[in-house]
Design a protein around this motif. Structure first.
Motif, PDB file in Angstrom:
ATOM      1  N   VAL A 149      72.942  91.604  51.638  1.00 52.07           N
ATOM      2  CA  VAL A 149      71.579  91.634  51.112  1.00 52.07           C
ATOM      3  C   VAL A 149      71.314  93.041  50.589  1.00 52.07           C
ATOM      4  N   GLY A 150      70.923  93.154  49.319  1.00 48.57           N
ATOM      5  CA  GLY A 150      70.641  94.462  48.725  1.00 48.57           C
ATOM      6  C   GLY A 150      69.218  94.512  48.198  1.00 48.57           C
ATOM      7  N   ARG A 151      68.601  95.685  48.313  1.00 46.55           N
ATOM      8  CA  ARG A 151      67.216  95.871  47.864  1.00 46.55           C
ATOM      9  C   ARG A 151      67.177  96.991  46.826  1.00 46.55           C
ATOM     10  N   VAL A 152      66.550  96.701  45.701  1.00 46.15           N
ATOM     11  CA  VAL A 152      66.357  97.691  44.644  1.00 46.15           C
ATOM     12  C   VAL A 152      64.995  98.334  44.880  1.00 46.15           C
ATOM     13  N   SER A 153      64.992  99.594  45.270  1.00 46.35           N
ATOM     14  CA  SER A 153      63.746 100.275  45.635  1.00 46.35           C
ATOM     15  C   SER A 153      63.675 101.644  44.982  1.00 46.35           C
ATOM     16  N   VAL A 154      62.501 102.265  45.096  1.00 44.96           N
ATOM     17  CA  VAL A 154      62.282 103.597  44.523  1.00 44.96           C
ATOM     18  C   VAL A 154      61.829 104.542  45.621  1.00 44.96           C
ATOM     19  N   ARG A 155      61.979 105.842  45.333  1.00 46.74           N
ATOM     20  CA  ARG A 155      61.632 106.874  46.315  1.00 46.74           C
ATOM     21  C   ARG A 155      60.539 107.807  45.807  1.00 46.74           C
ATOM     22  N   VAL A 156      59.991 107.492  44.638  1.00 41.54           N
ATOM     23  CA  VAL A 156      58.961 108.351  44.041  1.00 41.54           C
ATOM     24  C   VAL A 156      57.818 107.478  43.545  1.00 41.54           C
ATOM     25  N   LEU A 157      56.707 108.105  43.273  1.00 39.07           N
ATOM     26  CA  LEU A 157      55.589 107.406  42.643  1.00 39.07           C
ATOM     27  C   LEU A 157      55.947 107.171  41.180  1.00 39.07           C
TER      28      LEU A 157
ATOM     29  N   ALA B  96      69.273 112.274  45.584  1.00 36.99           N
ATOM     30  CA  ALA B  96      68.333 111.669  46.525  1.00 36.99           C
ATOM     31  C   ALA B  96      67.371 110.718  45.829  1.00 36.99           C
ATOM     32  N   LEU B  97      67.089 110.983  44.539  1.00 36.57           N
ATOM     33  CA  LEU B  97      66.204 110.102  43.786  1.00 36.57           C
ATOM     34  C   LEU B  97      66.917 108.847  43.293  1.00 36.57           C
ATOM     35  N   GLY B  98      68.244 108.817  43.424  1.00 40.18           N
ATOM     36  CA  GLY B  98      68.990 107.630  43.048  1.00 40.18           C
ATOM     37  C   GLY B  98      69.815 107.760  41.793  1.00 40.18           C
TER      38      GLY B  98
END
Length: 405
Positions: A93-101, A190-192
């Motif tokens: 299971v993989g999740r595409v997410s963000v770390r910034v606004l 770190a931001l991807g």
């Protein structure tokens, strides 16, 4: 008056003769014939209580589809059943997410679409991303300049054209620039951003600095899309996940096993999975047996992994697991198809020279397909194991004809 008396006397004599004849009925047959009839009746009863046989030739046996097999021993495939359901494999299971606004600029995949690992699924725009990229580009230019100055000063220092203190200050400045560059690069990681994306930044137009490409962490299918185009994401109170990607090549079976049966379950053991409401069946391998019991259900959690290359098993399906139990071997085990009930008794049809002997047996333990024979049958004997209902019908037909005679 005299005539009346004579008539009455005649009636009395007739009644007496009728009583005498009735007391000696039947009149037909000699004593020898009567004895023979009695002997024949006794013989018929003896046959009814003796061994029952069905005379059949090899051709008749073949035409009736009666299959034969030798009697042997073995171990019953005993088991218990455990309820459960199918869930996605947590490792797939993989999740595409963000770390910034950020703001969602593009959504390149829809619900149900297939994706490959590393494929771009969305594009976001963020001021924090633009700042981080700008910081990196500035640190890169500064580092390049300081490294060039350091190399020149090093040559001068070796030729003693400059003082050692001045060279050390140049070296310190170059090291500081390298450290800042490494820090800016790590921030982008770190931001991807990937190594390739960071390396291509100097060649990108300035208006693309605010953009960030989001890639699929695994191959699979998009099972959830949680944002819309133009949506704000990434901060507390905002959605941080854009997509959920699931790979169903392998799936988990989540089982609830009672405390009485949990001791029989071993990690690495195989269990048979059957879907409730369908004929689907597959074999799964146990990978986890919980050492704890659920507080509410008092059951132990067991997880088994199930190969699912054709994706016919779907998460959420209710299933039943057949968990095998170890059993003691038995000397005589026969298929349940070989057993028939004759006159209320378990009966096996044993092959002999003329056909079959209908033999009463005593049964013991059993599983879904086979049953243990405690007495009445010996290993090595040949019995009918298929279409035995034909033999039962033939036996009942012969008994009916005998009773009619």
């Amino acid at each position: 008056m005299r005539r009346i008396l004579l008539f009455v006397a005649g009636i009395i004599v007739g009644i007496g003769l009728g009583i005498t004849v009735w007391s000696h009925w039947p009149l037909s047959g000699t004593p020898a014939q009567q004895e023979a009839a009695t002997t024949g009746t006794a013989k018929a009863e003896s046959e009814d209580h003796g061994t029952e046989r069905i005379v059949l030739s090899e051709e008749q046996i073949s035409d009736a589809g009666i299959r034969l097999a030798p009697v042997a021993g073995g171990t019953l495939r005993r088991h218990f059943l455990a309820p459960g359901s199918l869930i996605p494999d947590a490792d797939h299971v993989g999740r595409v997410s963000v770390r910034v606004l950020a703001t969602v600029a593009e959504l390149r995949k829809r619900l149900g679409d297939s994706v490959e690992k590393g494929e771009i699924v969305a594009v976001i725009e963020s001021r924090e991303v633009a700042d981080a990229k700008s910081e990196y580009l500035a640190a890169r230019l500064t580092n390049d300049l300081q490294q060039t100055l350091y190399n020149r000063q090093k040559s001068l220092a070796e030729s003693r054209a400059m003082s050692e203190n001045e060279f050390l200050r140049t070296q310190l400045t170059a090291n500081d620039a390298r450290i800042k560059l490494d820090g800016a690069r790590q921030k982008l990681f770190a931001l991807g951003l990937s190594e390739k994306e960071i390396g291509d930044l100097p060649n990108q137009p300035p208006e693309s600095l605010r953009q960030q490409y989001l890639r699929a962490p695994i191959s699979g299918r998009v099972s959830e899309r949680r944002v819309d185009l133009g949506g704000l994401i990434g901060r507390e109170g905002q959605e941080s996940e854009l997509f959920v990607i699931v790979n169903l090549d392998d799936i988990w079976v989540d089982l609830a096993v009672s405390p009485e049966d949990i001791a029989a379950v071993r990690e690495g053991g195989l269990v048979t999975i059957r879907a409730i409401g369908s004929d689907d069946e597959a074999v799964a391998r146990v990978i986890f047996v919980s050492p704890l019991l659920d507080r509410e259900t008092r059951n132990a959690r067991v997880i088994a992994t199930l190969p699912n290359r054709d994706h016919r098993w779907r998460p959420g399906t209710f299933v039943t697991a057949e968990v095998p139990l170890g059993g003691e071997p038995s000397k005589v085990i026969v298929s349940k198809k070989a057993l028939q009930t004759v006159k209320g008794n378990a009966t096996i049809f044993v092959r002999d020279a003329e056909g079959f002997e209908a033999r009463q047996v005593r049964t013991g333990r059993e599983d879904d397909d086979d049953v243990e024979i405690v007495s009445g049958l010996a290993p090595g004997e040949t019995i009918a194991v298929a279409n035995t209902f034909t033999l039962k019908a033939e036996l009942e037909k012969a008994e009916a004809e005998h009773g009619h005679d």
